[in-house]
Design a protein around this motif. Structure first.
Motif, mmCIF file in Angstrom:
data_model
loop_
_atom_site.group_PDB
_atom_site.id
_atom_site.type_symbol
_atom_site.label_atom_id
_atom_site.label_comp_id
_atom_site.label_asym_id
_atom_site.label_seq_id
_atom_site.Cartn_x
_atom_site.Cartn_y
_atom_site.Cartn_z
ATOM 1 N N VAL A 42 0.856 -1.193 0.000
ATOM 2 C CA VAL A 42 0.000 0.000 0.000
ATOM 3 C C VAL A 42 0.896 1.250 0.000
ATOM 4 O O VAL A 42 0.626 2.226 -0.688
ATOM 5 C CB VAL A 42 -0.942 0.016 1.225
ATOM 6 N N LEU A 43 1.989 1.166 0.748
ATOM 7 C CA LEU A 43 2.923 2.299 0.786
ATOM 8 C C LEU A 43 3.625 2.477 -0.555
ATOM 9 O O LEU A 43 3.823 3.610 -1.008
ATOM 10 C CB LEU A 43 3.980 2.082 1.882
ATOM 11 N N LEU A 44 4.008 1.361 -1.168
ATOM 12 C CA LEU A 44 4.765 1.395 -2.424
ATOM 13 C C LEU A 44 4.141 0.394 -3.388
ATOM 14 O O LEU A 44 4.651 -0.721 -3.581
ATOM 15 C CB LEU A 44 6.234 1.061 -2.140
ATOM 16 N N PRO A 45 3.039 0.771 -4.031
ATOM 17 C CA PRO A 45 2.309 -0.170 -4.887
ATOM 18 C C PRO A 45 2.966 -0.335 -6.254
ATOM 19 O O PRO A 45 3.836 0.453 -6.637
ATOM 20 C CB PRO A 45 0.936 0.505 -5.028
ATOM 21 N N GLU A 46 2.497 -1.328 -6.977
ATOM 22 C CA GLU A 46 2.966 -1.512 -8.352
ATOM 23 C C GLU A 46 2.375 -0.407 -9.224
ATOM 24 O O GLU A 46 1.172 -0.143 -9.199
ATOM 25 C CB GLU A 46 2.540 -2.879 -8.886
ATOM 26 N N THR A 47 3.243 0.233 -9.967
ATOM 27 C CA THR A 47 2.794 1.243 -10.950
ATOM 28 C C THR A 47 3.530 0.917 -12.252
ATOM 29 O O THR A 47 3.457 -0.221 -12.701
ATOM 30 C CB THR A 47 3.106 2.675 -10.469
ATOM 31 N N SER A 51 6.068 -3.223 -7.235
ATOM 32 C CA SER A 51 5.677 -2.912 -5.853
ATOM 33 C C SER A 51 6.823 -3.307 -4.923
ATOM 34 O O SER A 51 7.769 -4.003 -5.326
ATOM 35 C CB SER A 51 4.423 -3.688 -5.470
ATOM 36 N N ILE A 104 -6.286 1.071 1.911
ATOM 37 C CA ILE A 104 -5.846 2.472 1.967
ATOM 38 C C ILE A 104 -6.538 3.201 3.111
ATOM 39 O O ILE A 104 -5.912 4.001 3.829
ATOM 40 C CB ILE A 104 -6.109 3.157 0.604
ATOM 41 N N VAL A 107 -4.670 2.252 6.249
ATOM 42 C CA VAL A 107 -3.320 2.849 6.325
ATOM 43 C C VAL A 107 -3.423 4.346 6.625
ATOM 44 O O VAL A 107 -2.626 4.895 7.398
ATOM 45 C CB VAL A 107 -2.532 2.576 5.023
ATOM 46 N N LYS A 108 -4.415 4.997 6.051
ATOM 47 C CA LYS A 108 -4.617 6.422 6.381
ATOM 48 C C LYS A 108 -4.917 6.596 7.871
ATOM 49 O O LYS A 108 -4.479 7.562 8.502
ATOM 50 C CB LYS A 108 -5.784 6.990 5.567
ATOM 51 N N LYS A 127 7.345 2.859 6.982
ATOM 52 C CA LYS A 127 7.397 3.689 5.771
ATOM 53 C C LYS A 127 8.843 4.133 5.501
ATOM 54 O O LYS A 127 9.352 4.001 4.385
ATOM 55 C CB LYS A 127 6.489 4.913 5.921
ATOM 56 N N GLN A 128 9.479 4.641 6.536
ATOM 57 C CA GLN A 128 10.851 5.133 6.377
ATOM 58 C C GLN A 128 11.783 4.013 5.924
ATOM 59 O O GLN A 128 12.582 4.188 4.994
ATOM 60 C CB GLN A 128 11.317 5.699 7.708
ATOM 61 N N PHE A 131 11.069 2.762 2.301
ATOM 62 C CA PHE A 131 11.721 3.644 1.322
ATOM 63 C C PHE A 131 13.220 3.333 1.247
ATOM 64 O O PHE A 131 13.824 3.317 0.165
ATOM 65 C CB PHE A 131 11.541 5.120 1.703
ATOM 66 N N ASN B 388 12.543 10.225 1.732
ATOM 67 C CA ASN B 388 12.344 10.446 3.167
ATOM 68 C C ASN B 388 12.406 11.897 3.606
ATOM 69 O O ASN B 388 11.879 12.239 4.668
ATOM 70 C CB ASN B 388 13.368 9.634 3.966
ATOM 71 N N GLY B 395 2.069 5.524 -1.262
ATOM 72 C CA GLY B 395 1.137 5.057 -2.279
ATOM 73 C C GLY B 395 1.458 5.635 -3.654
ATOM 74 O O GLY B 395 2.560 6.136 -3.909
#
Lengths: 164, 552
Positions: A42-47, A51, A104, A107-108, A127-128, A131, B388, B395
């Motif tokens: 959800v944080l880094l989805p496939e685009t 993902s 989503i 997660v929000k 999240k950190q 990334f 960061n 998302g």
């Protein structure tokens, strides 16, 4: 300068010190952690790039967490919280049973939780670190216009406008 | 070589020690370099070729964070709240109401802090060398720019400095040995945009090869100097002076040797150097000693070497060892340019503005400054740091924003003069000791109003520059006002003609001790207006070594 390297050090500073030490436990990857790869997706989805879980970021993150006191427990509790929200908000068994839109929403909710809440700690820290591992994969770079790593080729086109 | 054969023992292998080793061994003297840290192999130790390169800053083999301690720092004043450090995603970097330390950033290893420097190779502005006479601040240099100029030229030739030959404020006897580097696309944009502010950005003088030299290849503009140069095009001390010195057969480097004491005897002579290595504690008789450990560790070793002949610390007859501490005074503003720049490309500090470098060029403030781009020094040149610290979110919107943002980050930094004051000094910490039982250096740092107003000037200018380039608003700012964070430190063994208020003379020689020299930035009487000190340290060492050889 590295006289200005400080900034990234602080930016990477963790929040886990507030967790009580008795939470430190071994961290098996088992059923209760099934929401984890879905959460980071959800944080880094496939685009147009993969993902996070397609790049095995969840595995890297779990290995990383196993070396940090209290981190495995944070992930476990975070996943428990995700499942709990799935049950109370959407009457589904688990976070993994939710639609993308429902995930989503949850997660929000984690993002908007109060400072110090497990949900907030879990969201911010994962999240950190997601990334941190995700963007170390060259598969994520091309669409950014990043032609790294810096060596061995360098950036011989450095005087020209970047290629878009 | 047998220990008794050495003509000179050099402690430290950075800009001062490495240059001294080169100059003395080239002159036929037998030298021993004692370095506390290990050797680095540029081809193996640095990580810029790896996919996870962003995970690896400079690969310190000796942790440096706890090698010094810091005295509590000053309370912060609400009237300067616009000078605090912050990030638009992460909030204030220092949420406290007192100034905090992020540390003294240095490298312990053969080559010293040159291993992680950006390659800046600056000559001091002559106008900054008479601060006492002109402004009743700091101290005058006991030499002129003209005295130093031949040694600047020599240093530039040894390391291979590339720069512009058009800087009229720093007269040159010859052109730079290497052609200046072409400006990056980002610096071209800055140069163009700041014309309307009346500012002039020029190519920076850099110890980075634009053409191959003596087995070293030229730069390929990866921007990774701070993480260690794996190509050896950057003129760090290990691949220039020390490599040449070792080929003479007259220079031995002993790495991982921590000097614990200078032993003094009668007749104002240093008689021996005590150090530890893997075999234990060693005592080495010595004829001459050059101390070059930097402005923190040099005074520490002198103060830790007190004895019956020097009860207040070695070479501390004036009481000035550890005093007059000067630090890095910095401001950085970062934001997103409206157009793609590819700002991660090119040398870290490839252009510079000297317009406010003279000590009287900032209205109402004594001491000058310089401005330069600083994406690499802010560590904003890779996708992880963007994610960061600049883009945030998550998302699909996050991933789209990353595509829109990457390569557009622009950082502008000001670095300014640091004037000494009575509250800024280095002393021994009686409570914290190293593994040898010796007190650590304790850093006291205090900013006077003059320093803070200089930071304010730099902040305003950095914001103006960003705005002129089209950046709508800063997304991150970093300030020396609320955070001590220094790479360049100076002044703690000041040089001067008067033995009552200085530690060494104009030849870097102790006023009292006949065979002791200090050759690092601790001898600087003033810091300059933001110039990087490496080249000046080298020039001072070349000059002092020439005298040492002639007098031998």
């Amino acid at each position: 300068m590295d006289r200005r390297r400080f900034i990234s050090t602080v930016a990477q500073a963790g929040v886990l010190s507030v967790l009580p030490t008795e939470w430190a436990q071994a961290f098996p990857l088992n059923k209760e952690l099934q929401p984890f790869p879905l959460f980071i997706d959800v944080l880094l989805p496939e685009t147009d790039t993969p993902s996070a879980s397609q790049l095995m970021v969840h595995i890297e993150l779990i290995k990383h967490a196993n070396n940090i006191k209290n981190y495995p427990e944070l992930i476990k509790r975070g996943c428990f919280w995700l499942n709990k929200q799935a049950q109370t908000k959407f009457h589904k068994m688990s976070f993994i049973n939710l639609s993308d839109a429902e995930k989503i929403v949850i997660v929000k909710q984690a993002e908007k939780s109060k400072n110090g809440d497990i949900a907030k700690l879990f969201f911010e820290r994962i999240k950190q670190d997601a990334f941190w591992f995700y963007y170390a994969h060259p598969e994520t770079w091309r669409v950014l216009g990043f032609e790294g790593p810096p060596q061995p080729n360098g950036y011989l086109n450095y005087t020209k406008p970047p290629r878009i | 070589m047998d220990d008794k054969d050495f003509d000179v023992v050099i402690i430290g292998s950075g800009a001062g020690g490495g240059t001294s080793a080169w100059a003395l061994s080239k002159a036929g003297l037998k030298v021993l370099v004692l370095e506390a840290g290990p050797r680095y192999n540029p081809f193996k130790d640095y990580k810029l070729h790896r996919d996870d390169w962003e995970h690896h800053m400079f690969p310190h083999k000796i942790p440096v964070e706890k090698r010094q301690t810091y005295a509590p720092m000053q309370k912060l004043d609400a009237k300067w709240k616009h000078l605090r450090s912050w990030n638009h995603l992460n909030g204030q970097y220092n949420p406290k109401d007192v100034r905090v330390s992020y540390g003294y950033h240095h490298v312990v290893g053969v080559g010293g802090s040159s291993l992680h420097f950006t390659g800046e190779a600056h000559r001091l502005n002559p106008a900054s060398m008479q601060m006492k006479t002109r402004f009743s601040q700091a101290a005058d240099w006991p030499m002129t720019y003209a005295d130093l100029e031949p040694y600047y030229q020599q240093a530039e030739e040894v390391v291979g400095v590339a720069g512009p030959n058009t800087d009229s404020s720093r007269p040159r006897s010859k052109n730079y040995p290497q052609q200046q580097h072409a400006l990056s696309y980002t610096s071209q944009e800055i140069k163009q945009a700041t014309k309307k502010l009346g500012m002039t950005f020029v190519p920076n003088a850099l110890a980075v090869l634009s053409q191959p030299k003596a087995g070293r290849t030229n730069c390929n503009y990866c921007g990774g100097c701070l993480r260690g140069c794996p190509r050896t095009d950057k003129g760090s001390i290990d691949v220039t002076y020390l490599r040449d010195a070792e080929t003479t057969g007259l220079c031995e480097i002993r790495s991982s040797c921590s000097v614990t004491q200078l032993e003094a005897g009668a007749n104002d002579q240093i008689t021996a150097v005590h150090y530890t290595d893997q075999q234990g504690t060693q005592r080495l008789k010595t004829q001459k000693v050059i101390l070059a450990c930097g402005a923190i560790e040099t005074p520490r070793l002198l103060l830790n070497s007190k004895n019956s002949f020097a009860p207040d610390g070695l070479a501390n007859e004036s009481g000035q060892v550890g005093k007059n501490f000067m630090e890095t005074i910095l401001w950085t503003s970062s934001g997103l340019h409206p157009e793609p720049l590819g700002s991660h490309r090119g040398l870290p500090v490839d252009s510079i503005c000297w317009d406010y470098n003279k000590p009287d060029s900032i209205p109402g403030v004594i001491g000058g400054c310089r401005f330069s781009p600083s994406q690499a020094e802010s560590d904003l040149v890779g996708p992880i740091s963007y994610a960061n610290r600049i883009v945030g979110g998550w998302g699909k919107p996050h991933k789209e924003a990353m595509k829109q943002s990457f390569g557009r980050l622009l950082s502008i930094s000001g670095i300014g003069e640091s004037l000494p004051n009575a509250k800024s000094f280095v002393e021994l910490d009686v409570l914290k000791k190293d593994k040898h039982g010796l007190p650590l250096a304790k850093i006291h740092s205090h900013l006077n109003d003059n320093e803070i107003r200089r930071i304010e000037f730099m902040a305003n200018k950095c914001r103006e520059i960003l705005k002129a380039t089209g950046v709508k608003k800063p997304l991150e700012e970093f300030s020396s006002y609320d955070i001590f964070s220094s790479t360049h430190v100076f002044g703690t063994c000041r040089m001067g003609n008067n033995e009552g208020d200085s530690v060494v003379d104009s030849d870097c020689k102790s006023h009292r001790w006949k065979n002791l020299w200090v050759m690092d930035a601790s001898v600087f009487p003033s810091s300059g207006g933001g110039e990087s000190p490496g080249l000046t340290i080298q020039a001072l060492a070349l000059r002092a070594c020439e005298k040492l050889v002639n007098d031998a």
